[in-house]
Design an enzyme around this catalytic site. Structure first.
Site, PDB file in Angstrom:
ATOM      1  N   SER A  57       0.822  -1.206   0.000  1.00 48.30           N
ATOM      2  CA  SER A  57       0.000   0.000   0.000  1.00 48.30           C
ATOM      3  C   SER A  57       0.855   1.254   0.000  1.00 48.30           C
ATOM      4  O   SER A  57       0.340   2.338  -0.247  1.00 48.30           O
ATOM      5  CB  SER A  57      -0.958   0.000   1.187  1.00 48.30           C
ATOM      6  OG  SER A  57      -0.290  -0.348   2.357  1.00 48.30           O
ATOM      7  N   HIS A  61      -3.633  -3.684  -5.200  1.00 49.38           N
ATOM      8  CA  HIS A  61      -3.825  -3.221  -3.826  1.00 49.38           C
ATOM      9  C   HIS A  61      -5.236  -3.513  -3.330  1.00 49.38           C
ATOM     10  O   HIS A  61      -6.180  -2.822  -3.678  1.00 49.38           O
ATOM     11  CB  HIS A  61      -3.525  -1.708  -3.752  1.00 49.38           C
ATOM     12  CG  HIS A  61      -3.588  -1.165  -2.360  1.00 49.38           C
ATOM     13  ND1 HIS A  61      -4.091   0.076  -2.062  1.00 49.38           N
ATOM     14  CD2 HIS A  61      -3.240  -1.716  -1.172  1.00 49.38           C
ATOM     15  CE1 HIS A  61      -4.036   0.266  -0.757  1.00 49.38           C
ATOM     16  NE2 HIS A  61      -3.521  -0.803  -0.206  1.00 49.38           N
ATOM     17  N   GLU A 111      -7.026  -1.480  -6.213  1.00 46.86           N
ATOM     18  CA  GLU A 111      -6.283  -0.521  -7.035  1.00 46.86           C
ATOM     19  C   GLU A 111      -5.270  -1.300  -7.861  1.00 46.86           C
ATOM     20  O   GLU A 111      -4.434  -2.014  -7.293  1.00 46.86           O
ATOM     21  CB  GLU A 111      -5.589   0.514  -6.145  1.00 46.86           C
ATOM     22  CG  GLU A 111      -6.577   1.520  -5.560  1.00 46.86           C
ATOM     23  CD  GLU A 111      -5.946   2.476  -4.554  1.00 46.86           C
ATOM     24  OE1 GLU A 111      -6.312   3.655  -4.554  1.00 46.86           O
ATOM     25  OE2 GLU A 111      -5.093   2.041  -3.755  1.00 46.86           O
ATOM     26  N   ASN A 149      -5.356   6.370  -0.672  1.00 46.28           N
ATOM     27  CA  ASN A 149      -4.576   6.914   0.439  1.00 46.28           C
ATOM     28  C   ASN A 149      -4.073   8.327   0.156  1.00 46.28           C
ATOM     29  O   ASN A 149      -3.946   9.139   1.066  1.00 46.28           O
ATOM     30  CB  ASN A 149      -3.410   5.987   0.784  1.00 46.28           C
ATOM     31  CG  ASN A 149      -3.906   4.728   1.485  1.00 46.28           C
ATOM     32  OD1 ASN A 149      -5.078   4.642   1.859  1.00 46.28           O
ATOM     33  ND2 ASN A 149      -3.028   3.751   1.654  1.00 46.28           N
TER      34      ASN A 149
END
Ligand SMILES: NC(=O)c1ccc[n+]([C@@H]2O[C@H](COP(=O)([O-])OP(=O)(O)OC[C@H]3O[C@@H](n4cnc5c(N)ncnc54)[C@H](O)[C@@H]3O)[C@@H](O)[C@H]2O)c1
Length: 591
Positions: free
Chosen positions: A425, A446, A458, A496
């Site tokens: 990540s 991800h 992702e 994120n």
């Protein structure tokens, strides 16, 4: 205690004012509505009658209640009527000079004890108060649209506001069934202050073509449980309005992250203001419609076909690895669960069995499906046995040296043409790729925790990833019923990179004593419909994990506004890591 403010004047009965007038009358208060002229007053009354009639139709209001509340509202165009009110709520258009002139006038008209409240979203309450000779009795009362459903009210104090006046307005808000939070005078207050910075980053991310508008929106909905994606929300709010709020925030903060993304200016200049004009980031059926229509993709190139995936290897034995194995096995794919020892692999499979058992107990999975999934999983204690799989997903410790070593090992074991995916990540996918002799076959996949429940993946392509490798992973996601979004190999990917700066902004707000933990959490849940407030989320994710991600983001983009808030660093240094240690932003041990 007597009910605060039995008579309230509402000046400006547009979208917000009409809603506020109805809420006040519904609580049994007398409402003196003031509009700009006789025609506007008639129109305002129509608006109030129509909206309450709709509420009766929808069963939100009894016909008798409607008649009683309408009897409490009078609407005229003479500001002098406000003299009879205990509180004046101003809801005229967002224009500083208009509001200042109005407050100067109200100050002359109303008795000295009358409290004057402005409904501004982004203007300075202090500057509005300065137009009067009673700044201690001037404050902001920020309702959310639509007033009848949104429970949040921000009660905004300037440095001069009498705390008692603010407390009485908060009491009034509670009496209307709302949840008041206390905020200081800063553009955007709490909810919009945090929301718009994030929306701006999403617009900038789209503008830089890092990901498509659909993928950015899907990532935030599915990865964070937000009710809407940021670009769809910008279209709903209005691109022009968003720009105005961001301009006001930037003027105060000087933070480049608040400077409106250039794309917002371009859209506004072109008259593409969002839903209201029929086009913004998306195109809509008609102006005012909420229905987006598909447009021809700018990138109409045919996609490469993916490689065939009939068997999978998953490396690791932790939470993510076990969850990912469950996803594949439930979709009918044979999986080799590879750990550092046979014992670890067996333990991870037992963990998987427990997870499947919970699904059966909850009625989400049949006993037969559980058995079938378990039968597809083979625990192995050595990576050697991965030689024949078509795709490997690596989910070992988040440590680059460990991952590179694993990728180098896999390179020597796995057959040519197999796809090698990492679920990192925060580390660069390309660094995993360059540990092999076949960087074209390496890609990021991800998953989100818990992998069986979270729909988002992702899919991260590096500058070296082959097109058919990306295609393989996209096809695999569809097969295992995950929603893939595509992005490039940079820190934070989509989710994120948008989530953590927002969480960091919330910590900064707290550190500056702008608002409390509870008020900030409440503002985001009730004002923006977020499933959790930022501090609840930080305590769940872990403060140490969050700090690491923020440091990685700051390191990558070097944007001063992305530097981790010192308060977060201090809490981590003190061992307050969130729920896992019993204390983070809240004390969980005592609950
Ligand atoms: N619309 C939202 O989503 C929203 C949400 C929260 C806060 N706000 C804020 O609430 C305030 C009102 O916004 P709105 O969306 O209701 O605007 P609006 O344009 O719908 O309504 C403004 C009303 O004020 C009237 N008006 C103008 N000049 C006046 C005057 N001198 N005296 C009396 N009435 C006058 C207009 O005729 C109009 O009916 C703004 O400060 C806005 O920033 C808006």
């Amino acid at each position: 205690m007597e009910r605060p403010f039995p008579t309230v004047a509402v000046v400006g009965l547009g979208t917000m004012g009409a809603g506020v007038a109805v809420a006040l009358a519904r609580s049994g208060r007398r409402v003196i509505g003031v509009e700009a002229g006789p025609t506007q007053a008639l129109r305002a009354l129509d608006r109030i009658e129509a909206s309450t009639a709709r509420a009766v139709e929808r069963g939100r209001l009894e016909a008798g209640e409607r008649a009683a509340l309408l009897a409490l509202i009078e609407v005229g165009d003479d500001l002098a009527a406000a003299a009879q009110a205990d509180l004046v709520v101003e809801e005229v258009p967002e224009d500083l000079e208009l509001k200042r002139a109005l407050f100067a006038e109200l100050d002359r008209i109303c008795p000295p004890e009358t409290v004057l409240a402005t409904g501004t979203t982004a203007l300075s309450v202090t500057r509005i108060a300065a137009a009067t000779a009673r700044p201690e009795r001037v404050l902001g009362v920020h309702f959310f649209n639509p007033v009848h459903t949104m429970r949040l009210v921000e009660v905004v104090r300037t440095v001069l506001t009498d705390p008692q006046a603010a407390e009485r307005v908060a009491e009034l808000a509670r009496d209307l069934g709302k949840e008041p939070v206390a905020a200081g005078d800063r553009a955007g207050f709490i909810a919009n202050g945090l929301l718009f910075a994030y929306l701006n980053q999403a617009a900038a991310m789209f503008e830089s073509r890092y990901a498509t508008r659909e993928d950015i929106d899907a990532a935030m909905r599915l990865g964070c449980g937000l009710p809407m994606g940021p670009l769809a929300l910008l279209d709903l709010i209005g691109i022009d309005t968003a720009r105005t709020v961001l301009e006001a925030m930037y003027a105060q903060s000087g933070d480049r992250l608040h400077a409106p993304a250039p794309i917002l200016g371009q859209l506004a200049a072109a008259g593409l203001l969002g839903r209201k004009s029929g086009r913004g980031f998306y195109a809509y059926e008609a102006p005012g419609s909420s229905k987006a229509v598909a447009e021809g993709s700018a990138d109409a190139r045919p996609r490469a076909a993916g490689r065939e995936v009939r068997s999978i290897g998953v490396c690791g034995s932790g939470t993510m690895a076990t969850g990912i194995v469950e996803v594949f096995a439930k979709a009918g794919l044979p999986v080799l669960l590879a750990a550092r020892s046979q014992e670890k692999a067996e333990r991870a499979k037992a963990q998987l069995a427990r997870s499947l058992e919970r699904s059966v107990a909850k009625g989400r999975l049949s006993g037969q499906a559980r058995d079938a999934a378990l039968a597809l999983v083979t625990p192995i204690g050595s990576y050697r046995d991965l030689a024949e799989v078509d795709l490997v997903v690596e989910a070992v410790a988040e440590d680059l040296a460990v991952k590179r070593e694993l990728f180098a090992a896999l390179d020597g074991i796995v057959k040519p043409g197999a796809v090698l995916a990492t679920t990192t990540s925060s580390l660069p996918v390309v660094s995993c790729a360059t540990a092999t002799s076949r960087p074209r076959d390496v890609v990021g996949m991800h998953f989100f925790n818990p992998a069986p429940a979270m729909k988002l993946v992702e899919v991260v392509s590096t500058v070296l990833t082959a097109e058919d490798v990306t295609a393989t992973v996209l096809e695999l996601c569809a097969k295992v019923r995950k929603h893939p979004v595509e992005c490039g190999d940079r820190a934070g990917f989509i989710v994120n990179a948008l989530l953590f700066p927002y969480l960091n902004d919330a910590v900064r707000m707290l550190q500056e004593h702008y608002a409390t933990v509870d008020d900030i959490d409440t503002a985001m849940k009730l004002g923006c419909g977020y499933p959790m407030g930022p501090f609840e989320l930080l305590d769940v994710v872990g403060l140490d994990v969050s700090l690491t991600i923020e440091q990685v983001l700051h390191q990558e983009f070097r944007e001063p506004g992305l530097a981790a808030a010192p308060l977060l660093e201090h809490l981590v240094a003190a061992g307050c890591l969130g729920r896992k240690t019993g204390r983070g932003f809240r004390d969980h041990a005592r609950r």
